[in-house]
Design an enzyme around this catalytic site. Structure first.
Site, PDB file in Angstrom:
ATOM      1  N   ASP A   1       3.718   5.880 -10.637  1.00 57.11           N
ATOM      2  CA  ASP A   1       4.960   5.790  -9.855  1.00 57.11           C
ATOM      3  C   ASP A   1       5.808   4.639 -10.414  1.00 57.11           C
ATOM      4  O   ASP A   1       5.381   3.920 -11.324  1.00 57.11           O
ATOM      5  CB  ASP A   1       4.652   5.606  -8.355  1.00 57.11           C
ATOM      6  CG  ASP A   1       3.943   4.286  -8.044  1.00 57.11           C
ATOM      7  OD1 ASP A   1       4.420   3.225  -8.488  1.00 57.11           O
ATOM      8  OD2 ASP A   1       2.905   4.310  -7.345  1.00 57.11           O
TER       9      ASP A   1
ATOM     10  N   HIS B   1      -1.378   4.279 -17.618  1.00 56.58           N
ATOM     11  CA  HIS B   1      -1.570   5.729 -17.518  1.00 56.58           C
ATOM     12  C   HIS B   1      -0.258   6.500 -17.630  1.00 56.58           C
ATOM     13  O   HIS B   1      -0.198   7.679 -17.270  1.00 56.58           O
ATOM     14  CB  HIS B   1      -2.282   6.084 -16.199  1.00 56.58           C
ATOM     15  CG  HIS B   1      -3.727   5.678 -16.179  1.00 56.58           C
ATOM     16  ND1 HIS B   1      -4.498   5.665 -15.039  1.00 56.58           N
ATOM     17  CD2 HIS B   1      -4.555   5.266 -17.181  1.00 56.58           C
ATOM     18  CE1 HIS B   1      -5.727   5.261 -15.334  1.00 56.58           C
ATOM     19  NE2 HIS B   1      -5.785   5.006 -16.628  1.00 56.58           N
TER      20      HIS B   1
ATOM     21  N   ASN C   1      -8.951  -5.095  -1.924  1.00 53.45           N
ATOM     22  CA  ASN C   1      -9.020  -3.639  -1.741  1.00 53.45           C
ATOM     23  C   ASN C   1      -9.239  -3.339  -0.263  1.00 53.45           C
ATOM     24  O   ASN C   1      -9.717  -4.184   0.489  1.00 53.45           O
ATOM     25  CB  ASN C   1     -10.177  -3.064  -2.567  1.00 53.45           C
ATOM     26  CG  ASN C   1      -9.962  -1.606  -2.933  1.00 53.45           C
ATOM     27  OD1 ASN C   1      -8.904  -1.248  -3.442  1.00 53.45           O
ATOM     28  ND2 ASN C   1     -10.939  -0.759  -2.675  1.00 53.45           N
TER      29      ASN C   1
ATOM     30  N   ALA D   1      -3.166  -3.655   1.325  1.00 50.28           N
ATOM     31  CA  ALA D   1      -2.508  -4.444   0.275  1.00 50.28           C
ATOM     32  C   ALA D   1      -1.260  -5.163   0.787  1.00 50.28           C
ATOM     33  O   ALA D   1      -0.965  -6.267   0.338  1.00 50.28           O
ATOM     34  CB  ALA D   1      -2.141  -3.519  -0.885  1.00 50.28           C
TER      35      ALA D   1
HETATM   36  P1  OAD Z   1      -8.378   5.817  -6.204  1.00 47.11           P
HETATM   37  O1  OAD Z   1      -7.825   6.833  -5.287  1.00 47.11           O
HETATM   38  O2  OAD Z   1      -9.594   6.160  -6.969  1.00 47.11           O
HETATM   39  O3  OAD Z   1      -8.700   4.462  -5.412  1.00 47.11           O
HETATM   40  C1  OAD Z   1      -7.786   3.887  -4.543  1.00 47.11           C
HETATM   41  C2  OAD Z   1      -8.416   2.648  -3.923  1.00 47.11           C
HETATM   42  O4  OAD Z   1      -7.428   2.013  -3.123  1.00 47.11           O
HETATM   43  C3  OAD Z   1      -9.613   2.940  -3.015  1.00 47.11           C
HETATM   44  O5  OAD Z   1     -10.679   2.055  -3.347  1.00 47.11           O
HETATM   45  C4  OAD Z   1      -9.084   2.651  -1.607  1.00 47.11           C
HETATM   46  O6  OAD Z   1     -10.063   2.079  -0.750  1.00 47.11           O
HETATM   47  C5  OAD Z   1      -7.994   1.650  -1.890  1.00 47.11           C
HETATM   48  N1  OAD Z   1      -6.903   1.676  -0.905  1.00 47.11           N
HETATM   49  C6  OAD Z   1      -6.401   2.720  -0.215  1.00 47.11           C
HETATM   50  N2  OAD Z   1      -5.381   2.347   0.562  1.00 47.11           N
HETATM   51  C7  OAD Z   1      -5.226   1.011   0.374  1.00 47.11           C
HETATM   52  C8  OAD Z   1      -4.333   0.029   0.890  1.00 47.11           C
HETATM   53  N3  OAD Z   1      -3.386   0.349   1.774  1.00 47.11           N
HETATM   54  N4  OAD Z   1      -4.477  -1.243   0.471  1.00 47.11           N
HETATM   55  C9  OAD Z   1      -5.426  -1.589  -0.436  1.00 47.11           C
HETATM   56  N5  OAD Z   1      -6.299  -0.710  -0.959  1.00 47.11           N
HETATM   57  C10 OAD Z   1      -6.185   0.578  -0.571  1.00 47.11           C
HETATM   58  O7  OAD Z   1      -7.174   5.379  -7.174  1.00 47.11           O
HETATM   59  P2  OAD Z   1      -7.237   4.570  -8.546  1.00 47.11           P
HETATM   60  O8  OAD Z   1      -8.382   3.631  -8.565  1.00 47.11           O
HETATM   61  O9  OAD Z   1      -5.881   4.045  -8.800  1.00 47.11           O
HETATM   62  O10 OAD Z   1      -5.634   8.439 -13.338  1.00 47.11           O
HETATM   63  O11 OAD Z   1      -7.518   5.729  -9.570  1.00 47.11           O
HETATM   64  C11 OAD Z   1      -7.569   5.436 -10.937  1.00 47.11           C
HETATM   65  C12 OAD Z   1      -7.058   6.592 -11.737  1.00 47.11           C
HETATM   66  O12 OAD Z   1      -7.745   7.775 -11.340  1.00 47.11           O
HETATM   67  C13 OAD Z   1      -5.600   6.951 -11.505  1.00 47.11           C
HETATM   68  O13 OAD Z   1      -4.715   6.168 -12.274  1.00 47.11           O
HETATM   69  C14 OAD Z   1      -5.536   8.379 -11.915  1.00 47.11           C
HETATM   70  C15 OAD Z   1      -6.783   8.856 -11.217  1.00 47.11           C
HETATM   71  O14 OAD Z   1      -7.375   9.976 -11.720  1.00 47.11           O
HETATM   72  C16 OAD Z   1      -5.111   9.482 -14.019  1.00 47.11           C
HETATM   73  O15 OAD Z   1      -4.550  10.414 -13.481  1.00 47.11           O
HETATM   74  C17 OAD Z   1      -5.287   9.362 -15.502  1.00 47.11           C
END
Ligand code: OAD
Length: 235
Positions: free
Chosen positions: A96, A111, A202, A220
């Site tokens: 985004d 990414h 997190n 966050a």
């Molecule tokens: P995930 O969906 O795997 O993880 C999101 C994390 O954010 C989780 O650990 C939640 O607990 C946490 N979370 C949710 N809401 C929150 C909030 N309001 N405040 C703080 N934390 C919160 O997403 P990513 O780790 O970003 O890649 O995923 C990594 C990559 O996997 C992405 O960039 C994407 C995806 O597949 C590609 O598409 C290449």
């Protein structure tokens, strides 16, 4: 006076969740609605480009919804970037544009980005806000060979050289809103642990929580401004 820390911040989908953008692996997340193998790999694009374009076009359209705005966490990180007098790099896995809209400048979107397209024929990368399909001509070469400028599974993330250099030199590493399940980003904490203080902010425990020196749980929009205020108060 102690040396000012050299900072790398890694963010994931959790930082944009309170702006109304779904995460990937939480309950109801993107990968519970659609199989990543069908939309986020080069093989998926070769097999069904229309489906892949539709998936990313829908996500690109979300970015211009009035309710989707940078939140307090994005703004705090932009404030930190602007004020921090030593090395600083924000590495986001998010595609985004909310960090950019909040004003972050020392930033890498490892990414890729929803608001750009790339031509697979001439290589031109073009800013893009519209829908995209197989009939859309490349603004540079006019061929209908555009793809989202997104890193798919199996592809090399962007600007890894710049990221590796920042990780090697950092003395403070902060991971925010990422589940720690996707490499190489998930491996950054292990890379820096011997030379950097490591902090995880997190919503809940992540796959890598035990690797961090400091862990704080919560949304966050609360944890990031508080952390940034504490850091800026040390200057
Ligand atoms: P995930 O969906 O795997 O993880 C999101 C994390 O954010 C989780 O650990 C939640 O607990 C946490 N979370 C949710 N809401 C929150 C909030 N309001 N405040 C703080 N934390 C919160 O997403 P990513 O780790 O970003 O890649 O995923 C990594 C990559 O996997 C992405 O960039 C994407 C995806 O597949 C590609 O598409 C290449």
């Amino acid at each position: 006076m102690p040396e000012v820390p050299r900072i790398v911040v890694l963010t994931g989908a959790g930082v944009s969740q309170e702006s109304g953008l779904a995460t990937f692996r939480d309950l109801g997340g993107i990968w519970s609605q659609v199989r990543l193998e069908e939309v986020a790999t080069p093989e998926a694009f070769a097999a069904d480009p229309a489906r892949v374009h539709a998936f990313y076009s829908a996500r690109r359209a979300q970015l211009i919804e009035p309710g989707v705005q940078p939140n307090a966490a994005h703004r705090a990180l932009a404030r930190l970037d602007a004020a921090w007098p030593a090395d600083f790099l924000l590495v986001t896995q998010n595609v985004d544009d909310l960090h950019e809209r909040a004003g972050s400048t020392r930033m890498v979107q490892m990414h890729g980005a929803l608001n750009r397209v790339r031509c697979t024929a001439c290589g031109a990368v073009t800013p893009w806000r519209e829908q995209l399909d197989m009939r859309t001509p490349c603004p540079s070469c006019s061929r209908t060979t555009l793809r989202p400028d997104i890193v798919w599974f199996g592809e090399m993330p962007m600007q890894m050289g710049r990221i590796a250099e920042a990780l090697a030199g950092c003395t403070l590493f902060v991971s925010i809103g990422t589940s720690g399940q996707v490499h190489p980003a998930a491996g950054f904490v292990a890379e820096v642990r011997d030379h950097a203080h490591t902090v995880e902010l997190n919503l809940e425990q992540s796959a890598g929580s035990m690797l961090f020196d400091e862990v704080a749980q919560g949304p966050a929009t609360k944890s990031v401004p508080a952390f940034v205020d504490r850091l800026l108060a040390t200057l």
